[in-house]
Design an enzyme around this catalytic site. Sequence first.
Site, short mmCIF file in Angstrom:
data_model
loop_
_atom_site.label_atom_id
_atom_site.label_comp_id
_atom_site.label_asym_id
_atom_site.label_seq_id
_atom_site.Cartn_x
_atom_site.Cartn_y
_atom_site.Cartn_z
N TYR A 151 0.84 -1.20 0.00
CA TYR A 151 0.00 0.00 0.00
C TYR A 151 0.88 1.25 0.00
CZ TYR A 151 -3.70 -3.14 1.79
OH TYR A 151 -4.61 -4.15 1.97
N HIS A 159 -6.29 1.85 -1.46
CA HIS A 159 -6.25 0.43 -1.81
C HIS A 159 -4.81 0.00 -2.10
CE1 HIS A 159 -10.63 -0.10 -2.16
NE2 HIS A 159 -10.66 1.11 -2.71
N LYS A 197 -4.86 -4.93 -9.02
CA LYS A 197 -3.50 -4.82 -8.50
C LYS A 197 -2.50 -5.20 -9.59
CE LYS A 197 -5.20 -6.26 -3.99
NZ LYS A 197 -5.75 -4.93 -3.74
#
Length: 250
Positions: A151, A159, A197
């Site tokens: 993070y 996020h 991600k």
Amino acid sequence: MEFGGPRWKGKSFVDIAAQNPMSELVKQLQSSLAQSKARAILSGCISLLDATAELADLLNRTSFGRQIATSEKDEYWFQLSSEETFFMCHSLQSLAVVNESERPLNENKLWDHMRASKAAFPELYKAYSHLRKKNWVVRAGAQYGVDFVAYRHHPALVHSEYAVLVLQDGGENKHSGRLRVWSDLQRCLRVSGSVAKTLLVLYVNENGSDVSSPCCLEQFSVEERMITRWAPEQCRDGSSISENETERIE
């Protein structure tokens, strides 16, 4: 290490993060650990830390450990992972660790214990500390099928941007058989992509060092590789080709 950019959870959260840089918060945590003479009790691969109210606040703000609910109002217990425990002991030099018999463990004994409990600990810890020293918040990534997630700041504000896999470089990957075939890579990319991600693979090279002592960490090197899926419908210059133009090319 920049690619997709942060996804903040609120409009004002980027300003909150800027006003509270993680580097400064970790310095405050280091000072609080030292002043309170913090001590963690080792149990297997984890440790339990009895914290003061001030220390508990800083542990939460820096996202170290997981707070354990207790029935006592003024008690603050935190469960630390093996990487978090060793980071506070070795890198921050501000945490004492004892075993279940309350016998103190120095860095070498703690290192031996972690290696015995987790064969890949040297590589995992090097990767963890590599990211933490760059002021990334690093949390466990098992729920996404990876070692860690990273993070930009506290998870309550933003996020996670990276799903992190740690692999041994410079020879036989004796601790993991991951990413040896294309199907492994495809699965990792699909999972990380489905949760927005970027897949970050950290190759840790021991460079022939003797891992029997934590001194070997100075000899380790880390190579970062970001892996993304290529979308063939996207052109390199950001523009698309019309169907008529495609017909003329053919």
